[in-house]
Motif scaffolding. Structure first.
Motif, PDB file in Angstrom:
ATOM      1  N   GLU A 165      14.192   0.928 -16.575  1.00 55.30           N
ATOM      2  CA  GLU A 165      15.021   2.111 -16.773  1.00 55.30           C
ATOM      3  C   GLU A 165      14.241   3.032 -17.704  1.00 55.30           C
ATOM      4  O   GLU A 165      13.822   2.611 -18.784  1.00 55.30           O
ATOM      5  N   VAL A 166      14.038   4.280 -17.296  1.00 55.96           N
ATOM      6  CA  VAL A 166      13.133   5.153 -18.042  1.00 55.96           C
ATOM      7  C   VAL A 166      13.799   6.408 -18.620  1.00 55.96           C
ATOM      8  O   VAL A 166      13.176   7.114 -19.412  1.00 55.96           O
ATOM      9  N   ASP A 167      15.042   6.703 -18.244  1.00 57.96           N
ATOM     10  CA  ASP A 167      15.704   7.895 -18.781  1.00 57.96           C
ATOM     11  C   ASP A 167      17.217   7.745 -18.635  1.00 57.96           C
ATOM     12  O   ASP A 167      17.686   6.822 -17.986  1.00 57.96           O
ATOM     13  N   HIS A 168      17.948   8.665 -19.231  1.00 56.93           N
ATOM     14  CA  HIS A 168      19.409   8.682 -19.252  1.00 56.93           C
ATOM     15  C   HIS A 168      19.961   7.437 -19.964  1.00 56.93           C
ATOM     16  O   HIS A 168      20.998   6.905 -19.595  1.00 56.93           O
ATOM     17  N   VAL A 192      15.050  10.672  -5.031  1.00 55.31           N
ATOM     18  CA  VAL A 192      13.887   9.796  -5.169  1.00 55.31           C
ATOM     19  C   VAL A 192      12.665  10.693  -5.253  1.00 55.31           C
ATOM     20  O   VAL A 192      12.501  11.612  -4.455  1.00 55.31           O
ATOM     21  N   ARG A 193      11.831  10.413  -6.219  1.00 52.15           N
ATOM     22  CA  ARG A 193      10.568  11.152  -6.339  1.00 52.15           C
ATOM     23  C   ARG A 193       9.430  10.151  -6.166  1.00 52.15           C
ATOM     24  O   ARG A 193       9.390   9.137  -6.858  1.00 52.15           O
ATOM     25  N   ARG A 194       8.528  10.440  -5.240  1.00 55.10           N
ATOM     26  CA  ARG A 194       7.423   9.535  -4.921  1.00 55.10           C
ATOM     27  C   ARG A 194       6.103  10.265  -5.185  1.00 55.10           C
ATOM     28  O   ARG A 194       5.938  11.409  -4.795  1.00 55.10           O
ATOM     29  N   ARG A 195       5.204   9.539  -5.836  1.00 51.00           N
ATOM     30  CA  ARG A 195       3.847  10.059  -6.056  1.00 51.00           C
ATOM     31  C   ARG A 195       2.849   8.972  -5.708  1.00 51.00           C
ATOM     32  O   ARG A 195       3.032   7.812  -6.078  1.00 51.00           O
ATOM     33  N   ARG A 208      26.987   6.671 -16.915  1.00 50.11           N
ATOM     34  CA  ARG A 208      27.125   6.759 -15.458  1.00 50.11           C
ATOM     35  C   ARG A 208      25.863   7.222 -14.749  1.00 50.11           C
ATOM     36  O   ARG A 208      25.871   7.389 -13.528  1.00 50.11           O
ATOM     37  N   ARG A 209      24.783   7.432 -15.483  1.00 48.44           N
ATOM     38  CA  ARG A 209      23.517   7.868 -14.880  1.00 48.44           C
ATOM     39  C   ARG A 209      22.408   6.923 -15.307  1.00 48.44           C
ATOM     40  O   ARG A 209      22.426   6.373 -16.399  1.00 48.44           O
ATOM     41  N   ALA A 210      21.422   6.778 -14.422  1.00 50.14           N
ATOM     42  CA  ALA A 210      20.248   5.965 -14.745  1.00 50.14           C
ATOM     43  C   ALA A 210      19.058   6.528 -13.980  1.00 50.14           C
ATOM     44  O   ALA A 210      19.201   7.017 -12.860  1.00 50.14           O
ATOM     45  N   LEU A 211      17.900   6.455 -14.602  1.00 52.13           N
ATOM     46  CA  LEU A 211      16.648   6.798 -13.937  1.00 52.13           C
ATOM     47  C   LEU A 211      15.777   5.552 -14.015  1.00 52.13           C
ATOM     48  O   LEU A 211      15.431   5.099 -15.109  1.00 52.13           O
ATOM     49  N   ILE A 212      15.473   4.990 -12.848  1.00 50.06           N
ATOM     50  CA  ILE A 212      14.635   3.794 -12.772  1.00 50.06           C
ATOM     51  C   ILE A 212      13.273   4.205 -12.254  1.00 50.06           C
ATOM     52  O   ILE A 212      13.155   4.908 -11.247  1.00 50.06           O
ATOM     53  N   GLY A 213      12.240   3.769 -12.968  1.00 58.48           N
ATOM     54  CA  GLY A 213      10.859   4.044 -12.561  1.00 58.48           C
ATOM     55  C   GLY A 213      10.215   2.785 -12.019  1.00 58.48           C
ATOM     56  O   GLY A 213      10.430   1.686 -12.533  1.00 58.48           O
ATOM     57  N   GLY A 251       0.922   4.098  -6.910  1.00 53.87           N
ATOM     58  CA  GLY A 251       2.136   4.731  -6.410  1.00 53.87           C
ATOM     59  C   GLY A 251       3.265   4.586  -7.403  1.00 53.87           C
ATOM     60  O   GLY A 251       3.388   3.556  -8.075  1.00 53.87           O
ATOM     61  N   THR A 252       4.080   5.622  -7.501  1.00 51.25           N
ATOM     62  CA  THR A 252       5.246   5.579  -8.379  1.00 51.25           C
ATOM     63  C   THR A 252       6.474   6.091  -7.635  1.00 51.25           C
ATOM     64  O   THR A 252       6.368   6.931  -6.748  1.00 51.25           O
ATOM     65  N   LEU A 253       7.608   5.568  -8.021  1.00 54.23           N
ATOM     66  CA  LEU A 253       8.907   6.037  -7.540  1.00 54.23           C
ATOM     67  C   LEU A 253       9.792   6.271  -8.744  1.00 54.23           C
ATOM     68  O   LEU A 253       9.750   5.500  -9.715  1.00 54.23           O
ATOM     69  N   SER A 254      10.607   7.308  -8.686  1.00 53.19           N
ATOM     70  CA  SER A 254      11.645   7.554  -9.692  1.00 53.19           C
ATOM     71  C   SER A 254      12.966   7.671  -8.957  1.00 53.19           C
ATOM     72  O   SER A 254      13.116   8.529  -8.086  1.00 53.19           O
ATOM     73  N   PHE A 255      13.897   6.793  -9.292  1.00 56.11           N
ATOM     74  CA  PHE A 255      15.216   6.794  -8.675  1.00 56.11           C
ATOM     75  C   PHE A 255      16.223   7.373  -9.646  1.00 56.11           C
ATOM     76  O   PHE A 255      16.430   6.812 -10.722  1.00 56.11           O
ATOM     77  N   ASP A 256      16.855   8.473  -9.287  1.00 56.11           N
ATOM     78  CA  ASP A 256      17.931   9.055 -10.096  1.00 56.11           C
ATOM     79  C   ASP A 256      19.242   8.528  -9.519  1.00 56.11           C
ATOM     80  O   ASP A 256      19.573   8.800  -8.359  1.00 56.11           O
TER      81      ASP A 256
END
Length: 97
Positions: A42-45, A88-91, A50-55, A4-9
């Motif tokens: 932290e995987v992007d931005h 939030v993106r969930r797979r 002021r932005r973060a993408l946490i995986g 399972g994965t989550l991506s939090f913008d």
């Protein structure tokens, strides 16, 4: 086996520098890792203050356990007052995928 994965913008609150961003993002990543034994980073931005993408990623032999832990991770991040959860993106991938 289930993965399972989550991506939090995230939109960060009163942050004016990349150093300030680190002081907000690092504790969230560390708490996810410590509390739920997941892989988190932290995987992007990276260059936006002021932005973060946490995986987040997790492997489990039980789908119900995997979903429960991912739900808890999502609640933890959504409950942080210093960030606004934009999406939030969930797979979830199983043996049948």
């Amino acid at each position: 086996m289930y993965v399972g994965t989550l991506s939090f913008d995230l939109l960060l609150g009163d942050v004016h520098s990349l150093k300030g961003k680190r002081s907000v993002v690092r504790p969230i990543v560390a708490e996810l890792q410590r509390k739920y034994s997941v892989s988190a980073a932290e995987v992007d931005h990276m260059n936006l203050h002021r932005r973060a993408l946490i995986g987040v990623a997790m492997v489990s032999g039980d789908a119900a356990h995997l979903i429960d832990v991912l739900d808890r991770c999502e609640r933890l991040v959504a409950g942080r007052p210093e960030v606004e959860l934009l999406s939030v993106r969930r797979r979830i991938h199983g043996d049948d995928d």
